[in-house]
Design a protein around this motif. Sequence first.
Motif, PDB file in Angstrom:
ATOM      1  N   ALA A  86      53.374 -82.588  67.456  1.00 30.02           N
ATOM      2  CA  ALA A  86      53.128 -82.563  66.010  1.00 30.02           C
ATOM      3  C   ALA A  86      54.349 -82.032  65.261  1.00 30.02           C
ATOM      4  CB  ALA A  86      51.903 -81.710  65.699  1.00 30.02           C
ATOM      5  N   LEU A  87      54.983 -81.003  65.786  1.00 28.38           N
ATOM      6  CA  LEU A  87      56.185 -80.464  65.156  1.00 28.38           C
ATOM      7  C   LEU A  87      57.325 -81.467  65.195  1.00 28.38           C
ATOM      8  CD1 LEU A  87      56.090 -76.784  66.493  1.00 28.38           C
ATOM      9  CD2 LEU A  87      55.720 -77.529  64.143  1.00 28.38           C
ATOM     10  N   ASP A  88      57.457 -82.158  66.320  1.00 26.93           N
ATOM     11  CA  ASP A  88      58.508 -83.180  66.445  1.00 26.93           C
ATOM     12  C   ASP A  88      58.299 -84.315  65.451  1.00 26.93           C
ATOM     13  OD1 ASP A  88      59.680 -81.754  68.473  1.00 26.93           O
ATOM     14  OD2 ASP A  88      58.763 -82.919  70.094  1.00 26.93           O
ATOM     15  N   ARG A  89      57.040 -84.578  65.118  1.00 31.26           N
ATOM     16  CA  ARG A  89      56.717 -85.654  64.186  1.00 31.26           C
ATOM     17  C   ARG A  89      56.783 -85.187  62.736  1.00 31.26           C
ATOM     18  NH1 ARG A  89      51.722 -87.165  64.299  1.00 31.26           N
ATOM     19  NH2 ARG A  89      52.045 -89.354  63.794  1.00 31.26           N
ATOM     20  N   ASP A  90      57.088 -83.917  62.526  1.00 34.36           N
ATOM     21  CA  ASP A  90      57.260 -83.352  61.189  1.00 34.36           C
ATOM     22  C   ASP A  90      56.015 -83.544  60.326  1.00 34.36           C
ATOM     23  OD1 ASP A  90      58.680 -81.946  59.281  1.00 34.36           O
ATOM     24  OD2 ASP A  90      59.596 -83.747  58.405  1.00 34.36           O
ATOM     25  N   THR A  91      54.866 -83.162  60.863  1.00 37.08           N
ATOM     26  CA  THR A  91      53.630 -83.267  60.102  1.00 37.08           C
ATOM     27  C   THR A  91      53.649 -82.295  58.922  1.00 37.08           C
ATOM     28  OG1 THR A  91      52.548 -81.616  61.526  1.00 37.08           O
ATOM     29  CG2 THR A  91      52.288 -83.926  62.127  1.00 37.08           C
ATOM     30  N   GLN A  92      52.848 -82.587  57.902  1.00 42.26           N
ATOM     31  CA  GLN A  92      52.883 -81.812  56.668  1.00 42.26           C
ATOM     32  C   GLN A  92      51.991 -80.569  56.696  1.00 42.26           C
ATOM     33  OE1 GLN A  92      52.411 -84.174  53.080  1.00 42.26           O
ATOM     34  NE2 GLN A  92      53.270 -85.982  54.089  1.00 42.26           N
ATOM     35  N   GLY A  93      51.128 -80.450  57.684  1.00 36.80           N
ATOM     36  CA  GLY A  93      50.217 -79.313  57.725  1.00 36.80           C
ATOM     37  C   GLY A  93      50.808 -78.098  58.419  1.00 36.80           C
ATOM     38  N   ASP A  94      50.170 -76.947  58.209  1.00 41.63           N
ATOM     39  CA  ASP A  94      50.518 -75.733  58.939  1.00 41.63           C
ATOM     40  C   ASP A  94      49.771 -75.743  60.264  1.00 41.63           C
ATOM     41  OD1 ASP A  94      52.137 -74.605  56.887  1.00 41.63           O
ATOM     42  OD2 ASP A  94      50.320 -74.008  55.815  1.00 41.63           O
ATOM     43  N   LEU A  95      50.466 -75.455  61.348  1.00 43.26           N
ATOM     44  CA  LEU A  95      49.906 -75.582  62.687  1.00 43.26           C
ATOM     45  C   LEU A  95      49.716 -74.215  63.335  1.00 43.26           C
ATOM     46  CD1 LEU A  95      52.110 -78.573  63.919  1.00 43.26           C
ATOM     47  CD2 LEU A  95      49.827 -78.671  62.892  1.00 43.26           C
ATOM     48  N   PHE A  96      48.583 -74.061  64.060  1.00 38.06           N
ATOM     49  CA  PHE A  96      48.261 -72.800  64.710  1.00 38.06           C
ATOM     50  C   PHE A  96      47.801 -73.067  66.135  1.00 38.06           C
ATOM     51  CE2 PHE A  96      47.717 -72.245  60.210  1.00 38.06           C
ATOM     52  CZ  PHE A  96      48.237 -70.981  59.950  1.00 38.06           C
ATOM     53  N   LEU A  97      48.323 -72.283  67.069  1.00 40.84           N
ATOM     54  CA  LEU A  97      47.870 -72.336  68.456  1.00 40.84           C
ATOM     55  C   LEU A  97      46.655 -71.432  68.581  1.00 40.84           C
ATOM     56  CD1 LEU A  97      48.365 -73.270  71.401  1.00 40.84           C
ATOM     57  CD2 LEU A  97      49.763 -71.213  71.698  1.00 40.84           C
ATOM     58  N   ALA A  98      45.479 -72.021  68.804  1.00 39.16           N
ATOM     59  CA  ALA A  98      44.250 -71.225  68.858  1.00 39.16           C
ATOM     60  C   ALA A  98      43.167 -71.994  69.598  1.00 39.16           C
ATOM     61  CB  ALA A  98      43.769 -70.877  67.444  1.00 39.16           C
ATOM     62  N   ASP A  99      42.274 -71.244  70.223  1.00 35.72           N
ATOM     63  CA  ASP A  99      41.129 -71.797  70.951  1.00 35.72           C
ATOM     64  C   ASP A  99      39.907 -71.745  70.046  1.00 35.72           C
ATOM     65  OD1 ASP A  99      39.084 -72.473  72.680  1.00 35.72           O
ATOM     66  OD2 ASP A  99      39.228 -70.617  73.862  1.00 35.72           O
ATOM     67  N   MET A 100      39.359 -72.900  69.684  1.00 42.03           N
ATOM     68  CA  MET A 100      38.210 -72.916  68.769  1.00 42.03           C
ATOM     69  C   MET A 100      37.001 -72.203  69.372  1.00 42.03           C
ATOM     70  SD  MET A 100      37.095 -76.937  68.992  1.00 42.03           S
ATOM     71  CE  MET A 100      37.019 -77.798  70.576  1.00 42.03           C
ATOM     72  N   GLY A 101      36.913 -72.163  70.689  1.00 42.20           N
ATOM     73  CA  GLY A 101      35.814 -71.462  71.342  1.00 42.20           C
ATOM     74  C   GLY A 101      35.898 -69.950  71.211  1.00 42.20           C
ATOM     75  N   SER A 102      37.073 -69.446  70.836  1.00 44.93           N
ATOM     76  CA  SER A 102      37.241 -68.010  70.597  1.00 44.93           C
ATOM     77  C   SER A 102      37.021 -67.659  69.137  1.00 44.93           C
ATOM     78  CB  SER A 102      38.652 -67.571  71.030  1.00 44.93           C
ATOM     79  OG  SER A 102      38.812 -67.742  72.425  1.00 44.93           O
ATOM     80  N   GLY A 103      36.758 -68.673  68.319  1.00 43.55           N
ATOM     81  CA  GLY A 103      36.483 -68.445  66.905  1.00 43.55           C
ATOM     82  C   GLY A 103      37.565 -69.006  66.005  1.00 43.55           C
ATOM     83  N   ILE A 104      37.215 -69.232  64.746  1.00 39.63           N
ATOM     84  CA  ILE A 104      38.153 -69.740  63.750  1.00 39.63           C
ATOM     85  C   ILE A 104      38.912 -68.551  63.162  1.00 39.63           C
ATOM     86  CG2 ILE A 104      38.386 -71.047  61.610  1.00 39.63           C
ATOM     87  CD1 ILE A 104      37.334 -72.669  64.018  1.00 39.63           C
ATOM     88  N   PRO A 105      40.239 -68.466  63.374  1.00 37.41           N
ATOM     89  CA  PRO A 105      40.990 -67.247  63.034  1.00 37.41           C
ATOM     90  C   PRO A 105      41.494 -67.204  61.597  1.00 37.41           C
ATOM     91  CG  PRO A 105      42.438 -68.777  64.140  1.00 37.41           C
ATOM     92  CD  PRO A 105      41.089 -69.462  64.055  1.00 37.41           C
TER      93      PRO A 105
END
Length: 267
Positions: A86-105
């Motif tokens: 996603a970073l290589d493709r220069d997407t417009q959103g802010d990206l976060f490394l997170a596990d949805m099973g651990s909760g929405i941070p």
Amino acid sequence: MSRPETSAPPEVFYSDVESKKYTSSSRIQHIQASMTLRALDLLSLPPHQHILDIGCGSGLSGEILSQEGDHIWAGMDISPSMLGVALDRDTQGDLFLADMGSGIPFRAGTFDAAISISAIQWLCNADSAGADPKRRLARFFDTLYASLRRGGKVACQFYPRDQAQTDSILQAAKTAGFSGGLVVDDEQSKKNKKFYLILTAGVTTASDINLQGVKIDRPRTQSTRRISRKDESRKDYIARKKETMRKRGKLVALDSAFSGRKRRPKF
């Protein structure tokens, strides 16, 4: 052919090679775009909304969010390789490394809406000895509810393995406080059948969301759940208990509609 979520945990399955292969596939790009557009159609969002993309992967869905309605979005995913693409493709959103099973941070009330494309079925698997699918589903929906503003909307496209998984997901969403329903597209097709869980965090009206007949029920409020017997007469107490039992009987009937035998069940 085995399902991806039964092959390995997502952060392992979507390796560098698999992530690039997935993203470069024109077929995958078309399917992802089609499902994201369908999710947005069901949500009927106005332009310029703040949206959370859960399981955003390499940003294929995020591209649609940027193009359709000029939405501002943030994406979270458990796979470093997918986020790297996603970073290589220069997407417009802010990206976060997170596990949805651990909760929405994210802090309470951050987002107007959330989408998730082909992701939440991963929560139903026990990828490690300490993983409890029921607890992960509960944590996911509880924190997702909190991260949305009052009346915020959610569209989750997912591929359940069986009816038991569908029931577990629906029950976890209901317990968290969401109202909404399940939309099934191409129900008679084994290959093209798509499940969309459409939710609202709070009161909404029929004109606010496109459910094609799926009813949005008014959620119970905190005050109705915790009425003290000291604050009411015996007559009122008995009347309230009778009403509660009547509603529970109705909920059981609605729960049975989740069996998938109807096109547009509701809860």
